[in-house]
Design an enzyme around this catalytic site. Structure first.
Site, PDB file in Angstrom:
ATOM      1  N   ASP A  12       0.854  -1.191   0.000  1.00 22.98           N
ATOM      2  CA  ASP A  12       0.000   0.000   0.000  1.00 22.98           C
ATOM      3  C   ASP A  12       0.890   1.241   0.000  1.00 22.98           C
ATOM      4  OD1 ASP A  12      -2.425  -1.433   0.011  1.00 22.98           O
ATOM      5  OD2 ASP A  12      -2.330  -1.671   2.181  1.00 22.98           O
ATOM      6  N   LYS A  63     -11.487  -4.781  -5.725  1.00 25.02           N
ATOM      7  CA  LYS A  63     -12.777  -4.559  -5.059  1.00 25.02           C
ATOM      8  C   LYS A  63     -13.824  -4.112  -6.074  1.00 25.02           C
ATOM      9  CE  LYS A  63     -11.063  -3.537  -0.391  1.00 25.02           C
ATOM     10  NZ  LYS A  63      -9.628  -3.763  -0.407  1.00 25.02           N
ATOM     11  N   PRO A  68     -21.979  -5.936 -14.627  1.00 27.25           N
ATOM     12  CA  PRO A  68     -21.283  -7.202 -14.895  1.00 27.25           C
ATOM     13  C   PRO A  68     -20.333  -7.146 -16.091  1.00 27.25           C
ATOM     14  CG  PRO A  68     -23.562  -7.627 -14.298  1.00 27.25           C
ATOM     15  CD  PRO A  68     -23.433  -6.130 -14.399  1.00 27.25           C
TER      16      PRO A  68
HETATM   17  O1  C5P Z   1      -3.538  -2.634   8.109  1.00 26.73           O
HETATM   18  P1  C5P Z   1      -2.652  -3.238   7.059  1.00 26.73           P
HETATM   19  O2  C5P Z   1      -1.598  -2.290   6.578  1.00 26.73           O
HETATM   20  O3  C5P Z   1      -2.080  -4.595   7.422  1.00 26.73           O
HETATM   21  O4  C5P Z   1      -3.628  -3.472   5.827  1.00 26.73           O
HETATM   22  C1  C5P Z   1      -3.320  -4.376   4.788  1.00 26.73           C
HETATM   23  C2  C5P Z   1      -4.528  -4.528   3.891  1.00 26.73           C
HETATM   24  O5  C5P Z   1      -5.610  -5.004   4.651  1.00 26.73           O
HETATM   25  C3  C5P Z   1      -5.001  -3.221   3.243  1.00 26.73           C
HETATM   26  O6  C5P Z   1      -4.508  -3.193   1.920  1.00 26.73           O
HETATM   27  C4  C5P Z   1      -6.494  -3.299   3.273  1.00 26.73           C
HETATM   28  O7  C5P Z   1      -7.037  -3.658   2.021  1.00 26.73           O
HETATM   29  C5  C5P Z   1      -6.800  -4.402   4.241  1.00 26.73           C
HETATM   30  N1  C5P Z   1      -7.488  -3.833   5.406  1.00 26.73           N
HETATM   31  C6  C5P Z   1      -8.805  -4.148   5.613  1.00 26.73           C
HETATM   32  N2  C5P Z   1      -9.457  -3.603   6.685  1.00 26.73           N
HETATM   33  C7  C5P Z   1      -8.834  -2.768   7.536  1.00 26.73           C
HETATM   34  C8  C5P Z   1      -7.499  -2.441   7.324  1.00 26.73           C
HETATM   35  C9  C5P Z   1      -6.836  -2.996   6.237  1.00 26.73           C
HETATM   36  O8  C5P Z   1      -9.388  -4.895   4.849  1.00 26.73           O
HETATM   37  N3  C5P Z   1      -9.505  -2.266   8.572  1.00 26.73           N
END
Ligand code: C5P
Length: 231
Positions: A12, A63, A68
């Protein structure tokens, strides 16, 4: 150390150089990366192709929530790049999920995951958008819908894994973000869990981002995710 495909590192980042540096630091130990909308938008699809060319697996966390036809087109574009996993929103319903699954058939290495409920959401957040069910109920409802639509698995919080494994069976992929390392703050993850707890409960993969990528020593943090100390 053997590369471990169960741990997916989320890149990220808002630029390619930082992402490349993480991949370089983790080296052969990590073979599965998640690329989301931030890095894809900032760096373009070349990073996906380059990781695949290096022998890495890529989870493209698109996501998808579209008509469709557009969902199918995006899945085909991901498949053509050699991506292993793509996400589609379960809340988009059966036709979107089925279109994604159908489009993936031309790419034997590509699997479709349905996103159930984002791990940061609470019952109150669902009520705000007119969903009367609790998060737990909604997760299971969407997981059943995803299975019926032919999805290969789901993404869900660590706390939902055990119930999901019971209803989806042993072959389904259950990919869990919302991972915190033991002792770490969990402020952003309403339904978090440790890697060990998620895998023990039946997750097929865990997704970990900042705990590894923002660590002073990403390789050491990655090793901790793979083999967390007993709680
Ligand atoms: O919090 P972290 O840096 O480990 O997040 C990794 C991934 O987890 C993010 O890319 C995000 O898509 C997902 N995530 C999530 N819900 C959260 C935080 C992060 O689905 N509350």
């Amino acid at each position: 150390m053997e590369p471990n495909s169960q741990v997916i590192v989320a890149l990220d980042h808002d630029n390619r150089a930082t992402a490349d540096a993480v991949v370089e630091q983790l080296g052969d130990a990590c073979r599965f990366y998640k690329i989301g909308l931030e890095l894809l938008t900032a760096a373009g699809p070349d990073i996906v192709k380059d990781l695949v060319a290096q022998g890495k697996e890529v989870f493209l966390d698109l996501k998808l929530f579209e008509i469709p036809n557009s969902v199918a087109g995006a899945v085909r574009a991901a498949g053509a790049m050699g991506v292993s996993l793509v996400t589609v929103h379960g809340m988009g319903g059966s036709s979107i999920m089925a279109a994604a699954v159908d489009a993936a058939r031309d790419f034997p290495g590509l699997r479709i995951l349905a996103l159930t409920v984002v791990t940061s959401m609470t019952d109150a957040d669902l009520a705000d958008i007119g969903v009367a069910d609790t998060v737990d109920e909604q997760v299971l409802r969407l997981a059943r819908l995803a299975r019926k639509a032919g999805c290969h698995g789901v993404t869900a919080s660590p706390q939902d894994v055990a119930a999901l494994r019971r209803i989806l069976g042993s072959d389904a992929l259950i990919v869990t973000p919302g991972i915190v390392l033991p002792g770490e703050s969990s402020a952003e993850h309403a339904r978090h869990g440790t890697p060990g707890a998620a895998l023990t409960a039946g997750a097929s993969h865990v997704v970990v981002g900042r705990s590894v990528t923002r660590a002073a020593d990403p390789a050491a943090a990655f090793r901790l995710v793979q083999a967390p100390p007993a709680a």
